[in-house]
Motif scaffolding. Sequence first.
Motif, short mmCIF file in Angstrom:
data_model
loop_
_atom_site.label_atom_id
_atom_site.label_comp_id
_atom_site.label_asym_id
_atom_site.label_seq_id
_atom_site.Cartn_x
_atom_site.Cartn_y
_atom_site.Cartn_z
N GLU A 144 -61.76 42.37 38.52
CA GLU A 144 -63.25 41.94 39.28
C GLU A 144 -63.86 41.18 39.92
OE1 GLU A 144 -67.85 41.40 37.19
OE2 GLU A 144 -66.40 42.01 35.66
N LEU A 145 -63.29 39.40 40.50
CA LEU A 145 -63.54 38.31 41.09
C LEU A 145 -62.52 39.53 42.46
CD1 LEU A 145 -63.96 35.84 41.24
CD2 LEU A 145 -61.76 34.80 40.82
N ARG A 146 -61.03 39.91 42.48
CA ARG A 146 -60.89 40.59 43.39
C ARG A 146 -62.01 41.49 44.11
NH1 ARG A 146 -55.28 43.84 43.94
NH2 ARG A 146 -56.01 44.62 46.56
N ALA A 147 -62.32 42.09 43.65
CA ALA A 147 -63.13 43.15 44.19
C ALA A 147 -64.67 42.67 44.20
CB ALA A 147 -63.64 44.54 43.06
N MET A 148 -65.67 41.58 43.85
CA MET A 148 -66.61 41.06 44.25
C MET A 148 -66.28 40.15 45.70
SD MET A 148 -68.36 37.43 42.33
CE MET A 148 -67.99 38.20 40.48
N LEU A 149 -65.18 39.42 45.51
CA LEU A 149 -64.86 39.00 46.61
C LEU A 149 -64.17 39.66 48.00
CD1 LEU A 149 -62.02 36.03 45.81
CD2 LEU A 149 -64.28 35.37 46.82
N THR A 150 -64.05 40.69 48.05
CA THR A 150 -63.26 41.40 49.48
C THR A 150 -65.28 41.41 49.62
OG1 THR A 150 -61.58 42.50 48.04
CG2 THR A 150 -63.15 43.48 50.00
N GLN A 151 -65.84 42.46 48.56
CA GLN A 151 -67.08 42.96 49.12
C GLN A 151 -68.39 41.71 49.69
OE1 GLN A 151 -68.59 45.58 49.49
NE2 GLN A 151 -70.00 45.57 49.66
N ARG A 152 -68.05 40.95 49.02
CA ARG A 152 -69.24 39.42 49.93
C ARG A 152 -68.38 39.06 51.37
NH1 ARG A 152 -71.40 35.72 45.06
NH2 ARG A 152 -71.92 35.11 47.23
N THR A 153 -67.26 39.08 51.35
CA THR A 153 -66.37 38.58 51.97
C THR A 153 -67.05 39.54 53.71
OG1 THR A 153 -64.94 37.54 51.60
CG2 THR A 153 -64.77 37.80 54.02
N ARG A 154 -66.51 41.38 53.07
CA ARG A 154 -67.06 42.15 54.31
C ARG A 154 -68.48 41.82 54.55
NH1 ARG A 154 -64.35 47.53 51.11
NH2 ARG A 154 -62.45 46.81 52.09
N GLU A 155 -69.25 41.60 53.43
CA GLU A 155 -71.04 41.78 54.08
C GLU A 155 -71.24 40.28 54.84
OE1 GLU A 155 -72.73 41.50 50.16
OE2 GLU A 155 -73.39 43.27 49.93
N LEU A 156 -70.18 39.04 54.67
CA LEU A 156 -70.60 37.79 55.71
C LEU A 156 -70.03 37.69 56.38
CD1 LEU A 156 -69.41 34.87 53.42
CD2 LEU A 156 -71.69 35.20 54.59
N VAL A 157 -68.52 38.59 57.29
CA VAL A 157 -68.26 39.15 58.29
C VAL A 157 -68.97 39.32 59.06
CG1 VAL A 157 -66.16 40.15 59.29
CG2 VAL A 157 -65.75 39.04 57.63
N GLN A 158 -68.88 40.34 58.50
CA GLN A 158 -70.35 41.58 59.48
C GLN A 158 -71.74 41.06 59.36
OE1 GLN A 158 -71.85 45.34 57.03
NE2 GLN A 158 -72.79 46.21 59.12
N SER A 159 -72.08 40.45 58.80
CA SER A 159 -73.43 39.00 59.33
C SER A 159 -72.85 38.68 60.05
CB SER A 159 -74.19 39.04 58.17
OG SER A 159 -73.32 38.11 57.31
N HIS A 160 -72.22 37.66 59.93
CA HIS A 160 -71.55 36.91 61.26
C HIS A 160 -71.23 37.61 62.75
CE1 HIS A 160 -71.41 32.86 58.65
NE2 HIS A 160 -72.73 33.72 58.10
N ARG A 161 -71.11 38.35 62.54
CA ARG A 161 -70.89 39.27 63.98
C ARG A 161 -69.08 38.54 64.56
NH1 ARG A 161 -75.20 40.04 67.66
NH2 ARG A 161 -73.17 41.57 69.08
N LEU A 162 -68.37 38.14 63.12
CA LEU A 162 -66.53 38.35 63.86
C LEU A 162 -65.96 38.71 64.48
CD1 LEU A 162 -65.36 35.81 60.84
CD2 LEU A 162 -67.20 34.63 62.77
N GLY A 163 -66.62 40.42 64.62
CA GLY A 163 -65.48 41.34 65.41
C GLY A 163 -64.08 41.49 63.96
N ILE A 164 -64.24 41.55 63.22
CA ILE A 164 -63.19 41.19 62.22
C ILE A 164 -63.22 42.38 60.98
CG2 ILE A 164 -62.22 40.36 60.64
CD1 ILE A 164 -62.58 38.13 62.52
#
Length: 319
Positions: free
Chosen positions: A159-179
Amino acid sequence: MKRALVVIMILVAGYFASGLYIVGGNEKALLRRFGRARLPLVGSGLHYAMPWPMTTISRINPSEVRTLQIGGVASESLEGDQFLLAADQYQLDEFLTGDKNILNVQVNVQYRISEADAADYLFGCVNPEEHLRLMTESLLGDVVARSGVDFVHPLGLAELRAMLTQRTRELVQSHRLGIVIEDVDIAGVSPPLLVKQAFVDVSNARASKQRFINEALAYREQTVAAASANARKNVDEAETARRSAIESARGEADRFGKIVAQFQADADGGVQTYEQSRQMTLRQKYLEMLETIVPKLASKALLDTDKPVNLTIFPENNK
């Protein structure tokens, strides 16, 4: 004069020929013409663009999956030059849980450059990898601080892995890192070396508890299955006995009906009267019964010979 003109023409031709460039088979090229990014990306092969400084070429590999390691776990083995270690070597890898426990956590972030947002990766941030590292470390610290030690080590890893993956994707998209984040894998979780044995004891106790629970559940399932099978067996035997008793009763009823019908047939045919047929049949049944019962008698009866004994159940004058 002609020689100078030829030299100038050669230099000009060489300058414009420098606009030829090659993009590798697994690469894509992003062109910036006068500082402005030109989309879409250029595919592999030989291409031409206006020479530098009018055009700048940046090559990326959008299919390459890269790995960024964050944190680490302490090693118990000290080999070679590892005998003397800095006291704060693992402090940056320590995270405080919500119930005030310290854990060493190692996370591997797998990512690739986004083909659609390659301009954000190349020009939107000075160092996208370092930005991703700091952002993931902050997110990991926040998630661990909101969780208990048992959830992080080891009950809630999935569950922790799924949570980290989802929230990291959201932050990368909001910060526009191109990743593009492929996965955030929790490579290891371990307690500090000084208290590791206590964690091992707790894990062993938890494993023993779960083993006892599994054994009790297995015994319950086995007992329930055996009881169900026994119940089904008893029901089947009772059903078989019921059907047998019913069939036997029907057979006896059919035979009795045939005997009664034979009485009436003898009376109608003038062989003998209905009562005579009935008395004869009863006497026959009585003798058949005695032939069956008398051999099974284990005791003897003493009779007074001076007195008459009537052994008939159906005397001649019995109506």
